[in-house]
Design an enzyme around this catalytic site. Structure first.
Site, short mmCIF file in Angstrom:
data_model
loop_
_atom_site.label_atom_id
_atom_site.label_comp_id
_atom_site.label_asym_id
_atom_site.label_seq_id
_atom_site.Cartn_x
_atom_site.Cartn_y
_atom_site.Cartn_z
N CYS A 16 0.83 -1.36 0.06
CA CYS A 16 -0.13 0.22 0.26
C CYS A 16 0.96 1.17 0.00
O CYS A 16 2.04 1.13 0.07
CB CYS A 16 -1.10 -0.15 1.46
N CYS A 19 3.64 1.77 2.59
CA CYS A 19 4.98 0.92 2.19
C CYS A 19 5.86 1.82 1.34
O CYS A 19 7.28 2.08 1.63
CB CYS A 19 4.63 0.01 1.41
N CYS A 84 43.63 -18.98 -18.59
CA CYS A 84 43.98 -19.33 -17.26
C CYS A 84 43.29 -18.97 -16.46
O CYS A 84 42.24 -17.93 -16.48
CB CYS A 84 45.58 -18.95 -17.02
N CYS A 87 42.71 -14.92 -16.20
CA CYS A 87 41.85 -14.56 -17.04
C CYS A 87 40.24 -14.15 -16.57
O CYS A 87 39.69 -13.45 -16.49
CB CYS A 87 41.74 -15.23 -18.50
N ASP A 498 7.59 28.96 -32.13
CA ASP A 498 8.51 29.30 -33.19
C ASP A 498 7.94 29.57 -34.45
O ASP A 498 6.93 28.46 -34.85
CB ASP A 498 9.82 28.61 -32.81
N ASP A 696 12.18 24.04 -31.67
CA ASP A 696 12.75 23.00 -32.20
C ASP A 696 13.72 22.03 -31.45
O ASP A 696 14.38 21.17 -31.48
CB ASP A 696 13.45 23.14 -33.73
N ASP A 700 16.12 27.18 -29.58
CA ASP A 700 15.10 27.68 -28.68
C ASP A 700 15.31 27.29 -27.35
O ASP A 700 14.44 27.42 -26.41
CB ASP A 700 13.68 27.25 -29.34
#
Length: 802
Positions: A16, A19, A84, A87, A498, A696, A700
């Site tokens: 709920c 929580c 090995c 690695c 614009d 755009d 702007d």
């Protein structure tokens, strides 16, 4: 200055709003955590933190200490190139240092890596790229479990629990129905009235099925708070243990017991049913994300070392050459390197006509290759693709919190302790004054008050509407960056648009050339050479127009752009000044001869640029931008919604007014430099207006940031998304009206939800307190309230905008 980071985690165990509030409080108290936001409906938390003070592991540990789970994915990888133990140790060390990885182990003998990770922070592609970066090969062995799998699994478990509880509760419900005088004709097996049989049926429901409520209540109380589980446990335990006490009283006596086993069992069953409906409805509310995810290709045909190979999308790397056949989805973002085709980009831009693509043109993942075979070079993969960016914006919006939700969160945080107090007080009033000494009646009322008051509906009221509203908006190509923007947009009363690229197509054409000195071809060769250095759309139109006439362009020795005014250049040894009247005046060039022609062109909506060569007026060029077909209709829609529409542009007043008149705006503000646009927005705000700026998203940017709401017209690229609060992917001004309408409908829906959630608890508690509500009816009503709130929010997914 430290760079804060953001992490998202999928949560489990919340029941709920209390929580969600508790997790938020716990995380916000952590040193190094700047902010924490928990969304109950999405079961997701967004945390901003300082990595120098706190780690992701610390945050997860805190969530788990509060009694909740963090959902992670597990993936297995085949590793190549290991020789090995050094690695495998190296890969393990590198992976364990990665952000978002909880644990990584590498088995040298099996050549396999097993990685547990947070999918919101790191992807399979990131893990593979990291392994390859340290010099090894990696291939995902199996698909990891997704959060969607987790949700479906949780629903399946909940369904099984409900069926089990329903089978055991049904006989108990039968005994309860048989108690009423008007149902006395119903056959009642004697065995069902036996207290020990009832106890045998109720006990598994109470402690096996109801275990989740006991665990939740214990965790809540251990952390010094209370949630819905506390109310459920208190109510059902009181009914169950009182019934057990009554059952033992009957031993070796003829006392008729007052049993409430059916109350506890039926209550738990009804609450589970409500939770099941709620989980299924919440799953439906993320349909928008599922649809977007479904657009992605699953594999890609990659050319590596001269060999074609089909590989999973996660393994495609930047720089790969990908083959795309006709009819196939383009798998990732990139550019065409071989071939030509037409691409259906409607899922991204909303434009139904396919777009022609040739070598060098940009391609977006998940769009469809219509008719030609092409090879493309990958430029963006994984989380960086345009579609992934769109999905992220929608997820962030659905996971964010609208300001209106703070009210519900505050109330939910203090609600449970108050309800427990009211329930105890109600019990005492009934036991001492209303029905003195009648423990049974007082207990019934006590249980009903506890159960009716669960604040689930209150916690779900806002986030489910935000999810459904922002998801539906995304289907119309409107991306809200957050819940707060979805809330604020409905208050907009002034829209500033614009001109270039917003009201108009932003693809102007060269229309007029007037030369007063020299030959036209020579004049255009000089002008085009100077303008070719500029990135302005008008400059591009001039260059395209000159190139279309097959005129050889001159060589530039010097170039300087004067923002908002024009350019100064030296071409083939000649000094050029191209631009506005102001620039000519500053350069002391007499343009008297051009005034009448300029005025005529500007009245026609054309933009005229004056040209001075070697300090003398030499002529002019005019460019016209065409208005988008939908601009006038969109502006009329906005005005019908009582919104003032203002067009703002750096263009001259006559051209601007011609365009403004054509589309029907209320006001035109012209000849505004990029830095002046933000000032104009501030002036409107100073008059008490709520302003949306539409541009755009790049030049702007200051005005977009200053406005109450910034809307970027774009194609879903990351630049446009970063610049504004809302991205209008389709580039159609109708999207402005759609965004405002979607905001208004969502806010109306949230207010409906909050009203009914508040009204439900406000009316329900007194009705239960005066004894007019049986506990099992209260349980059914509580479950119904949560489900009804979610279903009301889901109505937004069917909204039609125009």
């Amino acid at each position: 200055m430290t760079n804060n980071k953001e992490m998202n985690v999928q949560l489990s165990g919340m029941t709920c709003a209390a929580c969600a509030t508790r997790i938020e409080k716990g995380l916000n108290k952590m040193e190094g955590v700047t902010s924490a936001n928990v969304n109950l409906a999405l079961e997701k938390s967004t945390i901003t933190y300082n990595p120098e003070e706190v780690s992701e592991r610390d945050v997860k540990a805190k969530i788990e200490s509060l009694g909740y789970g963090v959902i992670e994915e597990k993936a297995e990888f085949d590793i190549t190139g290991m020789t090995c133990a050094a690695c495998s140790a190296r890969i393990e060390k590198v992976l364990n240092k990665m952000e978002g990885i909880d644990e990584a182990s590498v088995n040298l003998a099996l050549e396999k890596a097993t990685v547990t990770f947070n999918p919101s922070t790191v992807s399979v592609h990131d893990i593979i790229a990291k392994i390859e970066k340290v010099g090894y090969g990696a291939h995902q062995q199996t698909e990891g479990q997704s959060s969607e799998d987790h949700r479906e699994k949780a629903i399946r478990i909940q369904k099984r629990k409900f069926i089990f509880a329903a089978i055991l509760s049904l006989p108990l419900l039968w005994t309860m129905v048989g108690h009423f005088s008007f149902t006395s004709f119903i056959y009642m097996p004697e065995i069902l009235m036996n207290p020990w049989v009832q106890m045998a049926l109720a006990t598994p429901v109470q402690f096996i099925i109801g275990k989740q409520f006991y665990v939740g209540a214990y965790k809540a109380l251990r952390n010094g708070s209370a949630n819905m589980d506390v109310l459920v446990v208190m109510g059902t335990s009181a009914a169950y243990f009182y019934s057990v006490y009554q059952a033992f009283l009957t031993l070796n006596t003829n006392i008729e017991p007052h049993l409430y086993f059916e109350t506890s069992a039926v209550l738990i069953t009804l609450i589970l049913l409500g939770k099941l409906f709620e989980a299924q409805a919440k799953g439906r509310s993320s349909e928008a994300i599922k649809k977007l995810m479904g657009l992605q290709a699953k594999t890609a045909l990659v050319e590596r070392d001269g060999v074609e190979k089909e590989i999973p999308l996660e393994e495609v790397l930047i720089g790969d050459i990908v083959h795309v056949k006709p009819g196939e989805k383009i798998p990732v973002d990139g550019e065409v390197v071989t071939g030509a085709t037409a691409v259906d980009e409607s899922m991204l831009t909303g434009e139904s006509l396919p777009v022609t693509k040739q070598v060098g043109d940009e391609l977006f993942g998940s769009t469809v290759n219509k008719n030609g075979f092409i090879k493309m070079k990958t430029t963006k993969v994984g989380r960086d693709t345009a579609l992934a960016q769109i999905i992220k914006v929608v997820e962030d919006a659905q996971g964010s919190k609208a300001p209106i939700q703070r009210l519900a969160d505050t109330i939910s945080g203090i609600f449970v302790p108050i309800v427990v107090g009211i329930a105890v007080l109600t019990f005492l009033v009934w036991f001492i004054w209303i029905t003195p000494g009648n423990f049974t009646q007082a207990l019934e009322v006590f249980i009903a008050v506890l159960v009716i008051a669960c604040p689930c509906a209150l916690g779900l009221a806002t986030p489910t509407s935000i999810m459904a509203g922002s998801g539906r908006a995304a289907e119309f190509g409107i991306l809200f960056k957050g819940g707060e923007h979805l809330e604020q947009t409905q208050a907009i009363d002034t829209v500033v648009v614009d001109k270039t690229g917003t009201v108009t197509h932003g693809q102007p054409k060269l229309t007029d050339v007037k030369v007063v000195k020299g030959q036209e071809e020579t004049f255009l060769a000089l002008v085009a050479a100077a303008e070719k250095q500029s990135e302005h759309p008008l400059a591009e139109a001039i260059v395209a127009g000159v190139e279309a006439r097959q005129i050889t362009i001159g060589n530039v020795q010097y170039f300087e752009a004067i923002p908002g005014h024009g350019v100064i250049a030296t071409v083939d040894g000649q000094g050029l000044i191209i631009g506005t009247r102001k620039l000519m005046a500053q350069s002391q060039i007499d343009i008297t001869a051009a005034e009448q022609l300029m005025t005529t062109l500007e009245r026609e909506g054309k933009t005229a640029m004056l040209v001075g060569i070697n300090g003398e007026y030499a002529g002019l060029v005019a460019v016209a931008d065409t208005v988008k077909e939908t601009s006038a209709e969109a502006i009329r829609r906005l005005k019908d919604m009582d919104i003032t529409v203002i067009m703002m542009t750096g263009d001259n007043i006559r051209t601007a007014e011609a365009i403004g008149k054509e589309v029907g705006v209320d006001e035109v503000i012209a000849e505004v430099l990029p830095e002046g646009k933000a000032e104009e927005v501030k002036k409107l705000q100073a008059q008490g207006k709520k302003v949306a700026m539409v541009g755009d998203g790049i030049n702007d940017a200051p005005a977009l940031a200053t406005a109450n709401i910034g809307m970027a017209i774009g194609t879903g690229t990351d630049v446009a998304m970063e610049a504004a609060d809302i991205t209008l992917i389709r580039g159609d001004l109708n999207s402005i009206a759609d965004a405002i309408m979607m905001s208004r409908k969502t806010m109306r829906n949230i207010k409906q939800n909050l009203f009914w959630a508040f009204a439900y608890n406000t009316l329900g508690i007194p009705i239960a307190a005066i004894g007019l509500l049986a506990p099992w009816v209260a349980g059914a009503a509580m479950a119904f309230s949560s489900v009804s709130v979610v279903l009301n929010a889901l109505r937004l997914q069917r909204v039609k905008l125009h």
